[in-house]
Structure formats: C-alpha cells, structure tokens
Design a protein around this motif. Sequence first.
Motif, PDB file in Angstrom:
ATOM      1  N   LEU A   4       0.817  -1.134   0.055  1.00  0.00           N
ATOM      2  CA  LEU A   4       0.039   0.073   0.131  1.00  0.00           C
ATOM      3  C   LEU A   4       0.885   1.277   0.166  1.00  0.00           C
ATOM      4  O   LEU A   4       0.441   2.320  -0.586  1.00  0.00           O
ATOM      5  N   ILE A   5       2.108   1.100   0.559  1.00  0.00           N
ATOM      6  CA  ILE A   5       2.896   2.379   0.839  1.00  0.00           C
ATOM      7  C   ILE A   5       3.761   2.861  -0.585  1.00  0.00           C
ATOM      8  O   ILE A   5       3.940   3.691  -0.833  1.00  0.00           O
ATOM      9  N   ASP A   6       4.172   1.326  -1.095  1.00  0.00           N
ATOM     10  CA  ASP A   6       4.951   1.394  -2.149  1.00  0.00           C
ATOM     11  C   ASP A   6       4.332   1.566  -3.455  1.00  0.00           C
ATOM     12  O   ASP A   6       4.478   0.591  -4.380  1.00  0.00           O
ATOM     13  N   LEU A   7       3.597   2.526  -3.740  1.00  0.00           N
ATOM     14  CA  LEU A   7       3.054   2.850  -4.866  1.00  0.00           C
ATOM     15  C   LEU A   7       3.334   4.132  -5.482  1.00  0.00           C
ATOM     16  O   LEU A   7       3.612   4.922  -4.563  1.00  0.00           O
ATOM     17  N   PRO A  68       0.359  -0.848 -10.667  1.00  0.00           N
ATOM     18  CA  PRO A  68       1.879  -1.078 -11.056  1.00  0.00           C
ATOM     19  C   PRO A  68       2.245  -2.365 -10.454  1.00  0.00           C
ATOM     20  O   PRO A  68       1.445  -2.825  -9.375  1.00  0.00           O
ATOM     21  N   ASN A  69       3.235  -3.052 -11.087  1.00  0.00           N
ATOM     22  CA  ASN A  69       3.784  -4.418 -10.802  1.00  0.00           C
ATOM     23  C   ASN A  69       2.841  -5.492 -11.054  1.00  0.00           C
ATOM     24  O   ASN A  69       2.948  -6.581 -10.572  1.00  0.00           O
ATOM     25  N   PHE A 123       9.000   1.623 -10.559  1.00  0.00           N
ATOM     26  CA  PHE A 123       7.961   1.057 -11.251  1.00  0.00           C
ATOM     27  C   PHE A 123       8.290   0.842 -12.861  1.00  0.00           C
ATOM     28  O   PHE A 123       7.875  -0.132 -13.403  1.00  0.00           O
ATOM     29  N   VAL A 124       8.502   2.052 -13.416  1.00  0.00           N
ATOM     30  CA  VAL A 124       8.615   1.862 -15.012  1.00  0.00           C
ATOM     31  C   VAL A 124       9.611   0.847 -15.442  1.00  0.00           C
ATOM     32  O   VAL A 124       9.128   0.098 -16.391  1.00  0.00           O
ATOM     33  N   GLU A 128       8.081  -2.254 -17.744  1.00  0.00           N
ATOM     34  CA  GLU A 128       8.513  -2.240 -19.136  1.00  0.00           C
ATOM     35  C   GLU A 128       9.101  -3.603 -19.322  1.00  0.00           C
ATOM     36  O   GLU A 128       8.995  -4.492 -20.481  1.00  0.00           O
ATOM     37  N   LYS A 129       9.732  -4.098 -18.322  1.00  0.00           N
ATOM     38  CA  LYS A 129      10.453  -5.695 -18.568  1.00  0.00           C
ATOM     39  C   LYS A 129       9.462  -6.808 -18.588  1.00  0.00           C
ATOM     40  O   LYS A 129       9.500  -7.432 -19.449  1.00  0.00           O
ATOM     41  N   MET A 130       8.339  -6.594 -17.777  1.00  0.00           N
ATOM     42  CA  MET A 130       7.341  -7.754 -17.696  1.00  0.00           C
ATOM     43  C   MET A 130       6.623  -7.508 -19.211  1.00  0.00           C
ATOM     44  O   MET A 130       6.247  -8.546 -19.839  1.00  0.00           O
TER      45      MET A 130
END
Length: 150
Positions: A4-7, A68-69, A123-124, A128-130
């Motif tokens: 929740l925090i790491d967004l 994200p993720n 994040f980016v 992008e790798k995924m």
Amino acid sequence: MRKLIDLPKAWLAGMLLVAWWQGRYHPMGLSFGTVWADLLGGLLVGGGLLFIALAVAEMRRARTTVMPNEEASQLVTGSVFKLSRNPIYVGDAMILLGLILYWDAVPSLVLLPIFVWVVEKRFVEKEEKMLRRKFLAQYAKYAQQTRRWL
C-alpha cells in the motif's frame, strides 16, 4: 502494508506533502509571482488529471490492470499511450509541478526530477520488463515509436 505504501500515488502524496510544507512554512523568500504561477499550476494539475483519466479509461477499455507491478493482459497503445508509454506517471509529474507552482514552493522544484527518477527506477523499468517479456515484438515496436515520458 508495504504494497500500500510503495505505490506511485503514495510517492506522489509524499512529495506533495513536502512541497506544501516547504511552500507554507519555509518559503525562503523565493517566489514565482502569483498570477502566472497560479494559472500555469492550475493548467498543469487539470492537464495531469485529464491525462490520468484518459489513460485509465483506455486501460479499462482494454480490460487490463492499472495497478503497478501487476501483469498486463493487453498492451495498450491507443489514446494518450500514443504520446507516452507512461501517461499516468506523466500526469502525476504534471500534478506535482502544477501544485509546486500553485503553492509557490520554489525550492521544491527539486522534487520533480527526484519523483521522476523514483518512479522510473521503482516502477517503470519493472513494468517495461514485464511488457517486453509478454508482448515481445509488439512491445519492441511500440517502444521504438513512443517515448517513455514525453
């Protein structure tokens, strides 16, 4: 709790809090000038919100995640995704810059490149790798045609 925090929105909220605090309690005698800064700040915030809304609508239309993720089910390349591979993050950066201008928080301008760097590294690059792994040539072509930011 860490999820929740790491967004990106949590990072944005933290940067906005620092900018507001700096502009309100530690202006350091610096100013952009109220009229044009307020106008430009409002336009940037409004434009950032519009950019985010258009990107979310396009992702919903494609029935893929906006989180994200999480792995995307579709590669979205239409609408604002023709302008940027990361229009939601561009919108976040526009909001940050717009509110820094509106709050007349001149020293907080340093937060903008820090925010962009944090979002890119946390994040980016992972997203992008995924996408590169899942959509292969389709993503490679899209990445060649569309800039990461603007």
